[in-house]
Design a protein around this motif. Sequence first.
Motif, short mmCIF file in Angstrom:
data_model
loop_
_atom_site.label_atom_id
_atom_site.label_comp_id
_atom_site.label_asym_id
_atom_site.label_seq_id
_atom_site.Cartn_x
_atom_site.Cartn_y
_atom_site.Cartn_z
N VAL A 124 0.85 -1.31 -0.07
CA VAL A 124 -0.15 0.06 -0.04
C VAL A 124 1.00 1.32 0.25
CG1 VAL A 124 -1.85 1.21 1.28
CG2 VAL A 124 -1.77 -1.31 1.29
N VAL A 125 0.86 2.24 -0.99
CA VAL A 125 1.25 3.53 -1.26
C VAL A 125 0.41 4.54 -0.83
CG1 VAL A 125 3.24 2.37 -2.29
CG2 VAL A 125 1.31 3.17 -3.74
N PRO A 126 0.75 5.77 -0.93
CA PRO A 126 0.15 6.87 -0.71
C PRO A 126 -0.67 7.50 -1.97
CG PRO A 126 1.91 7.34 0.27
CD PRO A 126 2.22 6.32 -0.63
N VAL A 138 2.88 -4.65 3.26
CA VAL A 138 3.97 -3.49 3.22
C VAL A 138 3.20 -2.18 3.10
CG1 VAL A 138 5.76 -2.33 1.73
CG2 VAL A 138 5.66 -4.76 1.78
N VAL A 139 3.56 -1.21 4.09
CA VAL A 139 3.11 0.10 3.65
C VAL A 139 4.14 1.20 3.54
CG1 VAL A 139 3.00 0.37 6.55
CG2 VAL A 139 1.56 1.91 4.69
N TRP A 140 4.11 1.80 2.54
CA TRP A 140 5.32 2.69 2.22
C TRP A 140 4.84 4.16 2.73
CZ3 TRP A 140 10.20 3.32 1.16
CH2 TRP A 140 10.54 4.55 0.44
N ASP A 141 5.82 4.89 3.35
CA ASP A 141 5.67 6.18 3.84
C ASP A 141 4.16 6.46 4.55
OD1 ASP A 141 5.83 8.99 3.95
OD2 ASP A 141 5.35 9.37 1.90
N ASP A 142 4.27 5.57 5.80
CA ASP A 142 3.09 5.46 6.67
C ASP A 142 2.74 6.90 7.19
OD1 ASP A 142 5.37 4.94 8.34
OD2 ASP A 142 4.09 4.76 9.62
N ARG A 165 -1.48 1.44 8.07
CA ARG A 165 -0.37 0.92 8.70
C ARG A 165 -1.22 -0.12 9.81
NH1 ARG A 165 1.23 5.18 10.85
NH2 ARG A 165 -0.31 5.04 12.25
N ASP A 166 -2.22 0.31 10.63
CA ASP A 166 -2.74 -0.48 11.56
C ASP A 166 -3.51 -1.53 10.95
OD1 ASP A 166 -1.95 1.60 13.29
OD2 ASP A 166 -3.66 2.61 13.36
N VAL A 167 -4.10 -1.49 9.85
CA VAL A 167 -5.00 -2.69 9.10
C VAL A 167 -3.93 -3.58 8.95
CG1 VAL A 167 -6.36 -3.25 7.43
CG2 VAL A 167 -6.86 -1.38 8.58
N LEU A 168 -2.70 -3.32 8.14
CA LEU A 168 -1.73 -4.34 7.63
C LEU A 168 -0.97 -4.86 8.75
CD1 LEU A 168 -0.33 -2.55 4.38
CD2 LEU A 168 -1.99 -4.47 4.55
N THR A 169 -0.80 -3.88 9.85
CA THR A 169 -0.03 -4.63 11.04
C THR A 169 -0.96 -5.75 11.64
OG1 THR A 169 0.82 -2.44 11.57
CG2 THR A 169 0.74 -4.09 13.26
N GLY A 229 7.87 0.95 5.66
CA GLY A 229 8.98 1.74 4.91
C GLY A 229 8.87 3.19 4.69
N GLY A 230 10.05 3.76 4.59
CA GLY A 230 9.75 5.26 4.05
C GLY A 230 11.38 5.95 4.26
N PHE A 231 11.48 7.15 3.67
CA PHE A 231 12.52 7.96 3.71
C PHE A 231 12.76 8.23 5.15
CE2 PHE A 231 12.48 8.16 -0.91
CZ PHE A 231 13.60 7.66 -1.11
N ALA A 232 11.61 8.65 5.87
CA ALA A 232 11.42 9.11 7.00
C ALA A 232 10.88 8.11 7.95
CB ALA A 232 10.52 10.44 7.14
N ARG A 233 10.64 8.51 9.21
CA ARG A 233 9.94 7.56 10.04
C ARG A 233 9.01 8.25 11.23
NH1 ARG A 233 13.92 3.47 13.71
NH2 ARG A 233 14.39 2.98 11.67
N THR A 234 7.68 7.58 11.31
CA THR A 234 6.69 8.22 12.11
C THR A 234 6.96 7.74 13.61
OG1 THR A 234 5.47 6.35 11.75
CG2 THR A 234 5.03 8.08 10.19
#
Length: 673
Positions: A202-204, A270-274, A290-294, A307-312
């Motif tokens: 899943v991507v934005p 996978v969730v990219w740029d959550d 993110r929560d659903v896929l977790t 995944g992502g370049f940043a982190r939440t």
Amino acid sequence: MAGGDTRKGAKAERTAAPHLPVARVLVEVPLPAHLDRPFDYLLPDRLDGAAVPGCRVRVRFSGKLVDGFLLERRESSDFKGSLLWVERVHSPEPVLSPELLELARAVAARYGGMLSDVVRLAIPPRQAKVEKEAPSEPVPPPARPSGEAWAVYQHGGSFLDAVHAGRTARAVWQALPGEDWPTRLAEAAATAASAGRGAVIVVPDHRDVQRLHAACAELVGDDGVVALVSDLGPAERYRRWLSVLRGRTRVVVGTRAAMFAPVRDLGLAVVWDDGDDLHSYPQVPYPHARDVLTHRAHASGAALVVGGFARTAEAALLVQSGWAREIVAHRDQVRAAAPRVTAIGEDDTQLARDPAARAARLPSVAFEAARAALRAGAPVLVQVPRRGYVPALACGDCRESARCRRCAGPLALPGGTEDGAPKPAACRWCGAAEAAFRCPSCGSRRLRAVAVGAGRTAEELGRAFSGVAVRTSGGGEVLESVPAGPALVVCTPGAEPVAEGGYGAALLLDGRTLLSRPELRASEQALRLWFAAAGMVRPAKDGGRVVVMADSSLQQVQALVRWDPAWFAALELAGREELGFPPAKRVAAVDGTPEAIESLLEVVEMPATGEVLGPVPIGEVDEEGNSERERVLVRVERTEGRALATALHEAQAVRAARKAAELQVRLDPLELL
């Protein structure tokens, strides 16, 4: 349960199915919270063979024929009256599989929503012609890709081995600057598919889907991957969805709706740029991808990548709790791949001497970085936080916000000309022009820009760099990519096009605008947007430069300069824990009229750690400080999050039975303020 069949002329000649004659049905109609349950119906013998759990049926509810899903069949019902009959089975296709039903129930329980609302999000509308099409043969598993590029990251190779072997592996992946992330994720998905398992990524937005779909197609074939996005037609969307349900296609990529994709034998989620707010569904019960896929990964034992370049802060919590492991590169590899980052405060003394560059608000360092990149034949990315021309104005002397004299709305410069002269300031609410502004605080007639939009910035940059092509991306015109060669690409955050060979430089303007938003996640969002743009710039060894207009002493800026998003995410999580906000605690935001909120608080059975904050007015406030709508926050310890969701749902059911005014309830909303 269902009511008795009191209609005249009821078909008494119907005979119930000889085996498991009671059908428990989830009706597909909006229901008040106190009716959030399945209803029992009698199944006639003529439908016995087609009525399988998960199929679509037609039943009578409140005197009308409505659609529903057959959840299960039973020998008897707890309802003591006469049961109505199932009128029709649309198709024996079991679209609501046991796994999808369990997921829908879990999502409803987590967010305090109704099962029917979640099922409506998870299953697309039926297309009869598509359903009758002959099913295709399953696509053979692809060969396992080498995955050598993952070896650059600590635990990267072992993670792919675990995915192939079907072992539980949960990871928070920190992508290197300039990483070809669609190819890396495609390699992970192909690794799962090579072992006969499914993958959901899943991507934005749709631009990410296109890049990811192309990367997956190269490894698993065009028939081995489907893209599920909202802009598909109803028939094509249902066709692709059925191919996944029937097990023909193993790899699914898409936007937030794809989080419910009915992939068989899920091996990787996978969730990219959550941190992108597009991952949050805007419909009740407002689930987050993110929560659903977790949950899906936890329930099925599948591997998970956030995944992502940043982190939440949420991803940092997964790592801190030990539930997930980090997949990160060594610091020397990060430094080798990252561009050189320079922070410049928004002080007028830093502006370049060139008048055109000064008008574009370019510091001398940014001006020189852009010129160097253009001389090297590379495009330059210019990130501007807002669209438009000058979307916010203030008094030029006292800096008080400039307001409309008629409706008190904010004034802005629309751009363009009128009779050969620039258009005057106008209200962003009522549209009235304000040609003779006078500040009510100090009497000054001067106006200054609080924030300058992408349109005005592009215009000024065109003057500062004469002869250089200027492209804009944002709003309704988002560029997919730009070719190699000297050019200025002015865009709003999130609309950055991919540059062939990477950008030579990135100028991140108006950092204060991003950081000063009155939101809990403002700092996290600003850093995420900066990393996304900076990640498109060439490495420093190839001349890549990033100039951010923000105070270098700020922690967010230091994280960008050092290219250390994990460090800032840990600080952000610690701050949330101290303040008692998500993800450290579960928080529910309840919006409604003051009377409706008061009635909810009277009936809700709060968990032991429950704490009520507010209410506070939202929207327009009168002279006495009152508002037609208010917001109250309810927070509990994270371990009692499910109890809070249940308590709010039950309280809503009590209020619905009393026909009380509706409320909007959101758990862990992205915006609390």
